[in-house]
Write an enzyme that holds these catalytic residues in place. Structure first.
Site, short mmCIF file in Angstrom:
data_model
loop_
_atom_site.label_atom_id
_atom_site.label_comp_id
_atom_site.label_asym_id
_atom_site.label_seq_id
_atom_site.Cartn_x
_atom_site.Cartn_y
_atom_site.Cartn_z
N LEU A 1 1.80 -5.19 -15.17
CA LEU A 1 2.62 -5.78 -14.09
C LEU A 1 2.49 -7.31 -14.05
O LEU A 1 1.38 -7.83 -14.15
CB LEU A 1 2.14 -5.20 -12.75
CG LEU A 1 2.74 -5.81 -11.49
CD1 LEU A 1 4.20 -5.37 -11.33
CD2 LEU A 1 1.93 -5.40 -10.25
N ASP B 1 7.09 -9.38 5.95
CA ASP B 1 7.31 -9.81 7.33
C ASP B 1 6.78 -8.79 8.33
O ASP B 1 6.80 -7.59 8.06
CB ASP B 1 8.81 -10.04 7.56
CG ASP B 1 9.07 -10.84 8.82
OD1 ASP B 1 8.16 -11.56 9.27
OD2 ASP B 1 10.17 -10.72 9.38
N HIS C 1 -2.21 -10.88 9.44
CA HIS C 1 -2.14 -11.34 8.05
C HIS C 1 -3.26 -10.68 7.22
O HIS C 1 -3.04 -10.34 6.05
CB HIS C 1 -2.24 -12.86 7.97
CG HIS C 1 -1.10 -13.56 8.67
ND1 HIS C 1 0.22 -13.24 8.46
CD2 HIS C 1 -1.09 -14.56 9.60
CE1 HIS C 1 0.98 -14.01 9.21
NE2 HIS C 1 0.21 -14.81 9.92
#
Ligand code: FPP
Length: 253
Positions: A138, A27, A44
């Site tokens: 991962l 955020d 973004h």
């Protein structure tokens, strides 16, 4: 007593508990852009760079699973150009990062209502999942067109169909069976939720899975988030006493 040793590479104490699953609400991109007089989509784009930094840092720290909230079911309500920009950004990022994910042994999975996404994005999500399916490092779980309530509804519908087909009875439905019908049942529940941007809310994020997660809210806006912020959040996580509804025990972590 000897001083606790510190891992010189990452600044974490040697006895630090590494969460099995870190989940991040990315955020603050819009505010970051607005503070600079830029279009929100520029925020973004910078957020994408932060996501890359954090994926690399999670690999280096040996965190097994990272979930990133990239696009919620509510995000369709944003202005058209921002929605198109975000969807395009996710698609471009996946095309550009596919080789790096493969090389770095990252296994990619996407969670969300895929059928409602543009076909070109669906195709790249499928392609990256397939090309990284055997990787052992991962696990990167990208939440795209994701909503916590929608995920619970989708699981309920799937179970209702099994009941209607006579494959299970309502009494068979318990927490374990329900969890097996969520989008990514193979993942452990998140231990640590990180919310940059300072807002103290959960925004429809992994509502079932975060029942016992520790929440760390940080004032830093997502585009400014670095490995140092991730390490600070893990240090904070290590100060928490997790009880899972039990009373504290002397050796309870
Ligand atoms: C919230 O900030 C952020 C989003 C809705 C999008 C996050 C997506 C990315 C960073 C793209 C990452 C892509 C990949 C493939 C990892 P906001 O716009 O709500 O910020 P604000 O609260 O300041 O307005």
């Amino acid at each position: 007593m000897s001083e606790p040793t510190t891992n010189l590479i990452n600044g974490l104490p040697a006895d630090c508990k590494i969460p099995a699953h870190v989940a991040i609400i990315m955020d603050g991109n819009g505010r970051w852009a607005e503070q600079r007089g830029l279009n929100r989509i520029e925020g973004h784009f910078e957020g994408r760079k932060a996501a890359r930094r954090v994926v690399e840092a999670c690999g280096e720290l040996g965190i097994p699973v990272l979930s990133l909230y990239a696009f919620s079911v509510q995000n369709w309500q944003r202005p058209g150009p921002e929605v198109e920009g975000l969807i395009g950004l996710i698609e471009t990022a996946l095309r550009e990062e596919l080789d790096a994910l493969v090389t770095n042994d990252v296994r990619f999975i996407a969670s969300g209502r895929r059928a409602e996404l543009p076909e070109s994005l669906r195709r790249i999500l499928d392609e990256v999942e397939e090309d990284t399916a055997d990787n052992q490092g991962l696990i990167l779980n990208l939440l795209v067109n994701y909503g916590g309530r929608t995920e619970i509804i989708d699981a309920a519908r799937a179970l209702a169909q099994e009941v209607a087909a006579g494959d299970i009875s309502p009494a068979d439905i318990d927490e374990q069976l329900f969890a097996e019908h969520l989008y990514a049942p193979e993942l452990p529940d998140p231990d640590l939720i990180i919310r940059p941007g300072g807002e103290m809310r959960l925004s429809n994020f992994l509502l079932w899975e975060i029942a016992y997660a520790e929440l760390v809210v940080m004032p830093v806006l997502w585009p400014d988030f670095t490995a140092a912020h991730l390490i600070a959040a893990i240090k904070e996580y290590n100060t928490r006493q997790r009880r899972f509804g039990r009373v504290p025990a002397s050796d309870d972590q």
